[in-house]
Design an enzyme around this catalytic site. Structure first.
Site, short mmCIF file in Angstrom:
data_model
loop_
_atom_site.label_atom_id
_atom_site.label_comp_id
_atom_site.label_asym_id
_atom_site.label_seq_id
_atom_site.Cartn_x
_atom_site.Cartn_y
_atom_site.Cartn_z
N LYS A 282 34.81 36.75 39.84
CA LYS A 282 35.26 36.92 38.62
C LYS A 282 35.26 38.53 37.49
O LYS A 282 34.46 38.90 37.93
CB LYS A 282 34.47 35.46 38.15
CG LYS A 282 34.90 34.52 38.20
CD LYS A 282 34.17 33.54 37.66
CE LYS A 282 35.31 31.66 37.75
NZ LYS A 282 35.93 31.38 37.97
N ASP A 352 37.24 32.09 44.70
CA ASP A 352 37.11 31.86 43.10
C ASP A 352 37.15 29.46 43.00
O ASP A 352 37.48 29.13 42.00
CB ASP A 352 37.63 32.74 42.63
CG ASP A 352 36.96 31.73 41.08
OD1 ASP A 352 35.64 31.70 40.62
OD2 ASP A 352 37.24 32.71 39.59
N ARG A 356 36.94 22.68 44.28
CA ARG A 356 37.39 21.37 45.38
C ARG A 356 36.61 20.97 46.62
O ARG A 356 37.33 20.22 47.35
CB ARG A 356 39.18 22.21 45.10
CG ARG A 356 39.50 23.38 45.48
CD ARG A 356 40.81 23.83 45.08
NE ARG A 356 40.76 24.09 43.53
CZ ARG A 356 41.71 25.27 42.92
NH1 ARG A 356 43.13 24.78 44.13
NH2 ARG A 356 41.77 25.09 42.17
N1 BES Z 1 34.53 27.21 37.12
C1 BES Z 1 35.94 27.64 37.17
C2 BES Z 1 36.55 26.85 36.19
C3 BES Z 1 36.49 27.50 34.47
C4 BES Z 1 37.10 27.99 34.08
C5 BES Z 1 35.73 26.39 34.38
C6 BES Z 1 36.98 28.09 33.12
C7 BES Z 1 35.15 27.00 32.64
C8 BES Z 1 36.07 27.32 32.18
C9 BES Z 1 37.15 27.29 38.75
O1 BES Z 1 35.88 27.16 40.23
C10 BES Z 1 37.43 28.61 38.84
O2 BES Z 1 37.41 29.64 38.72
N2 BES Z 1 38.65 28.22 39.20
C11 BES Z 1 40.10 28.88 39.19
C12 BES Z 1 41.33 28.38 40.31
C13 BES Z 1 41.46 29.51 40.92
C14 BES Z 1 40.92 30.35 41.85
C15 BES Z 1 43.71 29.38 41.65
C16 BES Z 1 40.52 29.30 37.70
O3 BES Z 1 40.82 28.20 37.28
O4 BES Z 1 40.75 30.12 37.77
ZN ZN Z 2 33.88 26.96 39.68
MN MN Z 3 35.60 29.27 40.70
#
Ligand code: BES
Ligand code: ZN
Ligand code: MN
Length: 501
Positions: A282, A352, A356
């Site tokens: 990230k 990331d 899931r």
């Molecule tokens: N933990 C994050 C989602 C998240 C984003 C939680 C903002 C709280 C605030 C999750 O693991 C993630 O990184 N999701 C990605 C998925 C993508 C790579 C398909 C996302 O939402 O960007």
């Molecule tokens: Zn996450």
């Molecule tokens: Mn993530």
């Protein structure tokens, strides 16, 4: 948490530093409230209304220092789509005003029973619960790591008395207060866990906390360590954990009050103790608050705490896969293909999208219980935040009755849920060229495609997925949710289980 007691009587009979009085805006109800709760202020309050200083509108407050004592008036508004949420907010606003005084003891008045019936409309007991929730949750602050704790500061609120002037309602008031205190403790437990930094609450610490709660409340708790996780072929949890210095944990809790052979409800909570993104790392700004990526786990633990203390006559299993998502030398690589315990292969296109992967293991594990329903709760996608901001939790699932019940529970607790669709077309977006599934969809519909991935692992169980990425932690405080972890899900799931019992 300040002490909370129930009392009966007008201010002259109650010893307190501040008297807080919620007042509705409708003229006759306004007058009745003043007449029955604080008749000695009648002229003063009439003058305020005539001058336009206070009319009982929602979100309106006024503070008075008089010879009879200090008073905070807070507007309840009129019949309001917000229902009992108005009471939580009014109670919270009253506390904020009261805290401007040196006020160790605050008397917070219940709206007259007649008003409750007319404008909310819920039971008196439920109003009492809402008063306590709003008041106490608004006073929360996370100061485990501060030398000076907020509640030790001089003049801070030490006791909140909830007071009724309706005769014959004391026992209902006491009962409401008791229930609400349990709810507040449970929400604070969840907030504390989610606010705790990742160097304090790692997978092992989360498991130990679960074991402590389990022991204290008689909930059977088993912690699977890495060898058992390997033995259970939990391919998702092990894959995400590859980049970590620390071993994963898989937490299993079972609450069964009456030791009956009931079909259980299974609650699954995402326990990513820190989400760096893995090798699909990230950007710094998106990582700042990723210690709260175990908010689903925190909500499940808070719920287990609440239902055990409330002694609900149901059977509930909690499953929490826990690890951080880091970038160590052995980390999962984009393109890797992993195998889940049911043999499903997953092409990991983006490390990331880790939530899931670990939830899939828990959903597969849930099937052994032949549950009545499975509900997972997770900070799963940024996409749900784009869709709903922090005002609603994304809900997806395969069972209409469960969705309806959750909707009702969400409205009642104001931890509202909003449904997104699971049309078959979305499943296509998760097809891989070289494995059974891939772990990301395309650019669009990210909250739904994530849910479609999970759905693959639920068999034909009645299942609900709650995406709390937007609601679990907030940047700007609301009346009774300080900035940071909200503890969302605890009141929602507890209420849901109360409705299902
Ligand atoms: N933990 C994050 C989602 C998240 C984003 C939680 C903002 C709280 C605030 C999750 O693991 C993630 O990184 N999701 C990605 C998925 C993508 C790579 C398909 C996302 O939402 O960007
Ligand atoms: Zn996450
Ligand atoms: Mn993530």
């Amino acid at each position: 948490m300040p002490k909370c007691t129930g009392q009966y009587g007008t201010p002259e009979r109650i010893q307190a530093d501040v008297y807080a009085i919620p007042i509705p805006s409708e003229t006759t109800l306004f007058d009745k409230t003043v007449k029955q709760i604080c008749p000695e202020l009648r002229n003063l309050i009439s003058a305020l209304r005539e001058n336009g200083d206070f009319s009982g509108k929602a979100d309106e407050t006024v503070t008075l220092a008089t010879e009879e004592g200090r008073f905070v008036l807070v507007g309840l508004g009129d019949t309001d789509a917000m229902g009992v949420e108005r009471v939580r907010r009014a109670a919270a606003q009253a506390m904020k005003e009261a805290a401007k005084f040196v006020a160790p003891v605050v008397a917070l008045y219940c709206p007259l029973e007649e008003i409750v019936r007319k404008i909310l409309p819920v039971s008196f007991e439920e109003t009492a619960v809402a008063m306590v929730e709003g008041a106490l949750l608004s006073l929360y602050s996370y100061d485990a790591f501060r030398k000076k704790k907020a509640d030790q500061k001089k003049g801070q609120i030490r006791e909140v008395m909830i007071v009724t002037v309706d005769e014959g309602y004391q026992s209902r008031l006491k009962k409401g207060i008791q229930e609400a205190q349990i709810m507040v403790e449970a929400v604070e437990l969840a907030r504390n866990l989610a606010n705790a930094p990742a160097n304090v609450v790692d997978a092992d610490a989360l498991a130990k906390e679960a074991a402590t709660i389990g022991k204290k409340l008689g909930i059977k708790t088993v912690i699977l360590k890495k060898t058992e996780i390997v033995a259970n072929k939990m391919g998702g949890l092990l894959a995400v954990n590859r980049g970590s210095e620390k071993d994963p944990r898989f937490i299993v809790m079972e609450y069964n009050d009456k030791k009956q052979r009931l079909k259980p409800y299974v609650l699954v909570g995402k326990g990513i103790t820190f989400d760096a993104g893995g090798l699909s790392i990230k950007p710094a700004s998106a990582m700042e608050d990723m210690k709260t990526d175990m908010s689903g786990a925190a909500a499940v633990l808070g719920t287990m705490y609440a239902i055990a203390k409330l002694k609900l006559p149901i059977r509930v299993i909690a499953l929490i896969p826990a690890t951080d998502n880091m970038t160590g030398g052995g980390a999962l690589c984009p393109g890797d293909i992993i195998t889940m315990s049911d043999g499903t292969t997953v092409e990991v296109r983006n490390t990331d999208a880790e939530g899931r992967l670990i939830l899939a293991d828990a959903l597969l594990y849930a099937q052994r219980y032949k549950p009545a329903a499975v509900i997972d709760i997770a900070t799963l996608t940024g996409a749900v935040v784009v869709a709903l901001a922090s005002h609603a939790t994304g809900m997806m699932g395969t069972d209409e009755e469960l969705k309806e019940t959750l909707q009702v529970a969400g409205d009642a607790t104001y931890e509202r849920v909003w449904e997104l669709p699971l049309f078959d077309e979305y499943a296509k977006m998760m097809e891989s060229d070289i494995a059974d599934l891939k772990n990301i969809g395309g650019r669009w519909g990210g909250a739904v495609t994530a849910a479609m991935f999970l759905k693959h692992f639920t068999g034909d169980l009645p299942w609900i997925h709650l995406d709390i990425a937007g609601t679990a932690s907030i940047e700007k405080a609301t009346d009774y949710q300080p900035k940071g972890a909200t503890g969302i899900g605890v009141r929602l799931l507890t209420r849901f289980l109360q409705q299902m019992k």
